[in-house]
Enzyme design. Sequence first.
Site, PDB file in Angstrom:
ATOM      1  N   SER A   1       0.821  -1.210   0.000  1.00 31.07           N
ATOM      2  CA  SER A   1       0.000   0.000   0.000  1.00 31.07           C
ATOM      3  C   SER A   1       0.857   1.263   0.000  1.00 31.07           C
ATOM      4  O   SER A   1       0.521   2.241  -0.655  1.00 31.07           O
ATOM      5  CB  SER A   1      -0.884   0.052   1.247  1.00 31.07           C
ATOM      6  OG  SER A   1      -1.776  -1.014   1.274  1.00 31.07           O
TER       7      SER A   1
ATOM      8  N   HIS B   1       0.111  -1.321  -7.497  1.00 28.47           N
ATOM      9  CA  HIS B   1      -0.755  -1.064  -6.349  1.00 28.47           C
ATOM     10  C   HIS B   1      -2.216  -1.099  -6.783  1.00 28.47           C
ATOM     11  O   HIS B   1      -2.715  -0.168  -7.408  1.00 28.47           O
ATOM     12  CB  HIS B   1      -0.399   0.288  -5.702  1.00 28.47           C
ATOM     13  CG  HIS B   1      -1.275   0.589  -4.535  1.00 28.47           C
ATOM     14  ND1 HIS B   1      -1.910   1.785  -4.370  1.00 28.47           N
ATOM     15  CD2 HIS B   1      -1.661  -0.190  -3.489  1.00 28.47           C
ATOM     16  CE1 HIS B   1      -2.634   1.742  -3.265  1.00 28.47           C
ATOM     17  NE2 HIS B   1      -2.506   0.554  -2.722  1.00 28.47           N
TER      18      HIS B   1
ATOM     19  N   GLU C   1      -1.799   1.367  -9.762  1.00 22.33           N
ATOM     20  CA  GLU C   1      -0.639   2.247  -9.899  1.00 22.33           C
ATOM     21  C   GLU C   1       0.590   1.385 -10.216  1.00 22.33           C
ATOM     22  O   GLU C   1       0.930   0.490  -9.442  1.00 22.33           O
ATOM     23  CB  GLU C   1      -0.412   3.016  -8.596  1.00 22.33           C
ATOM     24  CG  GLU C   1      -1.513   4.026  -8.301  1.00 22.33           C
ATOM     25  CD  GLU C   1      -1.384   4.620  -6.911  1.00 22.33           C
ATOM     26  OE1 GLU C   1      -0.704   5.650  -6.770  1.00 22.33           O
ATOM     27  OE2 GLU C   1      -1.947   4.054  -5.957  1.00 22.33           O
TER      28      GLU C   1
ATOM     29  N   ASN D   1      -2.516   6.729  -2.233  1.00 23.35           N
ATOM     30  CA  ASN D   1      -2.562   6.747  -0.773  1.00 23.35           C
ATOM     31  C   ASN D   1      -2.046   8.056  -0.184  1.00 23.35           C
ATOM     32  O   ASN D   1      -2.425   8.428   0.924  1.00 23.35           O
ATOM     33  CB  ASN D   1      -1.823   5.539  -0.189  1.00 23.35           C
ATOM     34  CG  ASN D   1      -2.800   4.392   0.032  1.00 23.35           C
ATOM     35  OD1 ASN D   1      -3.975   4.623   0.355  1.00 23.35           O
ATOM     36  ND2 ASN D   1      -2.345   3.169  -0.170  1.00 23.35           N
TER      37      ASN D   1
HETATM   38  P1  NAI Z   1      -4.478 -10.028   4.249  1.00 21.77           P
HETATM   39  O1  NAI Z   1      -4.050 -10.032   5.665  1.00 21.77           O
HETATM   40  O2  NAI Z   1      -5.929 -10.177   3.919  1.00 21.77           O
HETATM   41  O3  NAI Z   1      -3.690 -11.179   3.451  1.00 21.77           O
HETATM   42  C1  NAI Z   1      -2.309 -11.387   3.527  1.00 21.77           C
HETATM   43  C2  NAI Z   1      -2.075 -12.869   3.271  1.00 21.77           C
HETATM   44  O4  NAI Z   1      -0.677 -13.099   3.109  1.00 21.77           O
HETATM   45  C3  NAI Z   1      -2.560 -13.773   4.408  1.00 21.77           C
HETATM   46  O5  NAI Z   1      -3.499 -14.725   3.912  1.00 21.77           O
HETATM   47  C4  NAI Z   1      -1.277 -14.444   4.896  1.00 21.77           C
HETATM   48  O6  NAI Z   1      -1.458 -15.776   5.361  1.00 21.77           O
HETATM   49  C5  NAI Z   1      -0.420 -14.386   3.637  1.00 21.77           C
HETATM   50  N1  NAI Z   1       1.012 -14.537   3.878  1.00 21.77           N
HETATM   51  C6  NAI Z   1       1.761 -14.019   4.886  1.00 21.77           C
HETATM   52  N2  NAI Z   1       3.050 -14.386   4.745  1.00 21.77           N
HETATM   53  C7  NAI Z   1       3.128 -15.159   3.627  1.00 21.77           C
HETATM   54  C8  NAI Z   1       4.187 -15.830   2.960  1.00 21.77           C
HETATM   55  N3  NAI Z   1       5.436 -15.786   3.423  1.00 21.77           N
HETATM   56  N4  NAI Z   1       3.894 -16.522   1.835  1.00 21.77           N
HETATM   57  C9  NAI Z   1       2.625 -16.588   1.367  1.00 21.77           C
HETATM   58  N5  NAI Z   1       1.589 -15.960   1.956  1.00 21.77           N
HETATM   59  C10 NAI Z   1       1.830 -15.257   3.077  1.00 21.77           C
HETATM   60  O7  NAI Z   1      -3.895  -8.693   3.608  1.00 21.77           O
HETATM   61  P2  NAI Z   1      -4.436  -7.849   2.370  1.00 21.77           P
HETATM   62  O8  NAI Z   1      -5.427  -6.845   2.846  1.00 21.77           O
HETATM   63  O9  NAI Z   1      -4.788  -8.782   1.271  1.00 21.77           O
HETATM   64  O10 NAI Z   1      -3.127  -7.021   1.976  1.00 21.77           O
HETATM   65  C11 NAI Z   1      -2.061  -7.623   1.282  1.00 21.77           C
HETATM   66  C12 NAI Z   1      -1.148  -6.518   0.757  1.00 21.77           C
HETATM   67  O11 NAI Z   1      -1.894  -5.659  -0.112  1.00 21.77           O
HETATM   68  C13 NAI Z   1      -0.573  -5.626   1.842  1.00 21.77           C
HETATM   69  O12 NAI Z   1       0.708  -5.211   1.462  1.00 21.77           O
HETATM   70  C14 NAI Z   1      -1.536  -4.438   1.864  1.00 21.77           C
HETATM   71  O13 NAI Z   1      -0.966  -3.278   2.391  1.00 21.77           O
HETATM   72  C15 NAI Z   1      -1.840  -4.311   0.378  1.00 21.77           C
HETATM   73  N6  NAI Z   1      -3.094  -3.648   0.052  1.00 21.77           N
HETATM   74  C16 NAI Z   1      -4.205  -3.849   0.818  1.00 21.77           C
HETATM   75  C17 NAI Z   1      -5.399  -3.211   0.498  1.00 21.77           C
HETATM   76  C18 NAI Z   1      -6.624  -3.416   1.336  1.00 21.77           C
HETATM   77  O14 NAI Z   1      -7.591  -2.629   1.167  1.00 21.77           O
HETATM   78  N7  NAI Z   1      -6.693  -4.422   2.201  1.00 21.77           N
HETATM   79  C19 NAI Z   1      -5.501  -2.321  -0.677  1.00 21.77           C
HETATM   80  C20 NAI Z   1      -4.287  -2.245  -1.464  1.00 21.77           C
HETATM   81  C21 NAI Z   1      -3.130  -2.867  -1.087  1.00 21.77           C
END
Ligand code: NAI
Length: 314
Positions: A121, A142, A154, A193
């Site tokens: 993000s 992004h 992005e 952001n």
């Molecule tokens: P989330 O917490 O829903 O999912 C993250 C996933 O990564 C989890 O299922 C976890 O088990 C997995 N994970 C952790 N370590 C791992 C590894 N070593 N290998 C494989 N999988 C692994 O998080 P979310 O919301 O999907 O965010 C993911 C990324 O996207 C973050 O960097 C976040 O900042 C970014 N992001 C999030 C947005 C949102 O609205 N939630 C919007 C845009 C970007």
Amino acid sequence: MPEVENIAVIGAGLMGRGIAQVFACYGHPVWLVDTEEKILKLAKEQVEKNLKQMLQHGISFSDEIEEVLDRISTTTDMVRACEGCDFVVEAVYENLDLKQQVFADLDRFCPPEAILCSNTSVIAITEIAERASKRERILGTHWWNPPYLIPLVEVVRAEETTDRCIDATYDLLTRVGKHPVRIHKDVPGFVGNRLQHALWREAFAIIDEGICDPATVDEVVCSGFGLRLPILGPVENADMVGLDLTLSIHDYILKYLNANPTPSTTLRSRVEQKHLGFKTGKGFQEWSDAEVAASRERLTNYLMKVISQEKSRS
Ligand code: NAI
């Protein structure tokens, strides 16, 4: 036939599973990777739910739901997912150390020509790429939540990213129906952001200072200038009102706006009290389960309606 064939998405959470869904809808085989089988199972169930909901709202895709789902293979073995892949999107937790490790691994396991993207993000991509050796193929993509509905991605150039990787990523995202934009400088928060959190900082400062209550802040945005935002960004808006007027407004107002480098005191105290928002039933405001469900449904229905109208126009 897709030019960039094989996709791997690392992290099957909220973002990763939605990103995998987009590529699969456009004919790409996708490996979806996470640390636990149960997360992967849940991710596929959620993708199926999303696809059904899209069809209910008249948003079609070229294949049957089963065909799309069959294109998404799941695994906890990153090495297996990286073999023969052309394009990777990392969507693990927002943690620099974890992301650096994931990119060091991807760099070792993926074919040398594969393009490696982070969905961070706000973290600078150059920092995320630090422990990899072939840093010229690492960049930011992004996406916005929900990634299968919000068009923008992005595309962020890091210090060493090559034109080939930027252009191929831009083309691929266009072909899967997204709206990519090129971000030339790898600054924390990129563009979306930075803008979003400038607004949130001022919103929370208004609450801190007791200028109005939290619900009123949202009313001012949603019933006021927010209505213009889908078709009129701030830059075109400034040209519309006139730069002379914009300058005199800024000459007067900027000194009164919040420029604090630390988070709002109300925000911090709510978090300390474990009032985290929808997930605890209380944040800036109180939320019953029914209100939480209604808010989420309102947003999904709105986005589905907008996307379905866009698709029928194109
Ligand atoms: P989330 O917490 O829903 O999912 C993250 C996933 O990564 C989890 O299922 C976890 O088990 C997995 N994970 C952790 N370590 C791992 C590894 N070593 N290998 C494989 N999988 C692994 O998080 P979310 O919301 O999907 O965010 C993911 C990324 O996207 C973050 O960097 C976040 O900042 C970014 N992001 C999030 C947005 C949102 O609205 N939630 C919007 C845009 C970007």
